[in-house]
Design an enzyme around this catalytic site. Sequence first.
Site, PDB file in Angstrom:
ATOM      1  N   LYS A 106       0.834  -1.191   0.000  1.00  0.00           N
ATOM      2  CA  LYS A 106       0.000   0.000   0.000  1.00  0.00           C
ATOM      3  C   LYS A 106       0.874   1.249   0.000  1.00  0.00           C
ATOM      4  O   LYS A 106       1.836   1.357   0.769  1.00  0.00           O
ATOM      5  CB  LYS A 106      -0.922   0.010   1.230  1.00  0.00           C
ATOM      6  CG  LYS A 106      -2.038  -1.017   1.151  1.00  0.00           C
ATOM      7  CD  LYS A 106      -3.023  -0.681   0.045  1.00  0.00           C
ATOM      8  CE  LYS A 106      -4.155  -1.691   0.000  1.00  0.00           C
ATOM      9  NZ  LYS A 106      -5.146  -1.370  -1.051  1.00  0.00           N
ATOM     10  N   ASP A 137      -0.083  -0.312  -4.575  1.00  0.00           N
ATOM     11  CA  ASP A 137      -1.506   0.011  -4.709  1.00  0.00           C
ATOM     12  C   ASP A 137      -1.766   1.353  -4.049  1.00  0.00           C
ATOM     13  O   ASP A 137      -1.598   1.504  -2.833  1.00  0.00           O
ATOM     14  CB  ASP A 137      -2.346  -1.082  -4.046  1.00  0.00           C
ATOM     15  CG  ASP A 137      -3.842  -0.833  -4.172  1.00  0.00           C
ATOM     16  OD1 ASP A 137      -4.232   0.114  -4.882  1.00  0.00           O
ATOM     17  OD2 ASP A 137      -4.612  -1.592  -3.560  1.00  0.00           O
ATOM     18  N   GLU A 163      -1.113  -0.424  -9.006  1.00  0.00           N
ATOM     19  CA  GLU A 163      -2.560  -0.617  -9.005  1.00  0.00           C
ATOM     20  C   GLU A 163      -3.289   0.690  -8.677  1.00  0.00           C
ATOM     21  O   GLU A 163      -2.998   1.336  -7.667  1.00  0.00           O
ATOM     22  CB  GLU A 163      -2.916  -1.688  -7.978  1.00  0.00           C
ATOM     23  CG  GLU A 163      -4.384  -2.032  -7.910  1.00  0.00           C
ATOM     24  CD  GLU A 163      -4.661  -3.179  -6.955  1.00  0.00           C
ATOM     25  OE1 GLU A 163      -5.717  -3.161  -6.298  1.00  0.00           O
ATOM     26  OE2 GLU A 163      -3.806  -4.091  -6.864  1.00  0.00           O
ATOM     27  N   LYS A 213     -12.643  -8.455  -8.491  1.00  0.00           N
ATOM     28  CA  LYS A 213     -13.064  -8.975  -7.197  1.00  0.00           C
ATOM     29  C   LYS A 213     -14.460  -9.536  -7.345  1.00  0.00           C
ATOM     30  O   LYS A 213     -15.337  -8.907  -7.952  1.00  0.00           O
ATOM     31  CB  LYS A 213     -13.013  -7.869  -6.141  1.00  0.00           C
ATOM     32  CG  LYS A 213     -11.596  -7.344  -5.952  1.00  0.00           C
ATOM     33  CD  LYS A 213     -11.504  -6.206  -4.955  1.00  0.00           C
ATOM     34  CE  LYS A 213     -10.047  -5.761  -4.804  1.00  0.00           C
ATOM     35  NZ  LYS A 213      -9.885  -4.622  -3.883  1.00  0.00           N
TER      36      LYS A 213
END
Length: 327
Positions: A106, A137, A163, A213
Amino acid sequence: MLPDLADLLADAHVVALPMRVRFRGITTREAVVLRGPSGWTEFSPFVEYDDAEAAAWLRAAVDFGWTDHEPTAGSVPVNATVPAIVADDVADLLRRYPGCTTAKVKVAEPGTTVDDDVARVAAVRRAMGPDAAVRVDANGLWSVDQAAAALERLAPFDLQYAEQPCATVPELAALRDRIDGLGVRIAADESVRKATDPLAVARAGAADVLVVKAQPLGGVTAARRVIAEAGLPCVVSSALDTSVGLGMGAFLAAAAMSPGYAAGLGTAVMFTGDVTTAPLLPVEGRVPVRRVEVSPELLARYAASPERSAWWRERVARVHALLAAAG
């Protein structure tokens, strides 16, 4: 077919699972696990999502709980997930992901800096070695200028992809053109799962990889259609699910994910509790593809408060009414 609301809630349980570290701004994850004729399934849209957005998540719960999906593999590879922690804590966290050779890190967390991001990614690379795949991400939190500057600093760590560095499809397209030659591919997540048209990002040439997802796309069946039509490599990830929801993602990953990528389905590690005595934790870098049986004892231990349980049941009823009205 949409089951009656009474059937949907006949064996439904609202849980609140504690997390090891703050992730996505929360330290407790609430979810509804419910049992259909095909097994346990999950409804867990984030609390800030409105009913219209949550409708896809309920379709996913029905698809998995009322459809006999067959596993197409015994297990799938998964990545380690590194929240926005300080660099000194990275090595200890990665030990919870035995055998994983991919890490998602992250970045762009509010309250942190690009220097923090660089230090965190550098620590991951040191801990995992030169052959590991490292992703970052940003959850759409950078502008095009910020993303270009940050990725220029992060590129030397040999990123597999970045991402959702920016929020919108036009921004992703502009960034992709701007960093051409930097060697960093762009992956789209929110631009797929939160879009009314999940294929728009692919048609716009705004991404090299799609992150899909199961719950936000309406379930295994619907997500497989998106993947088939996208024409791009796809990585299956979780939405901070319980092990029940991770099982749904594992079925999708086994059936439709592009080879050579690890799925983002190792996130059971991020919880200190779960709804099953056999959680889908990474073993040798993989999680099994199977339906999860819940534990009555754990359902009781992690039961949400009566007020939160009532809130979730009312939410299920409202979203069910939306789906019923839409036919």
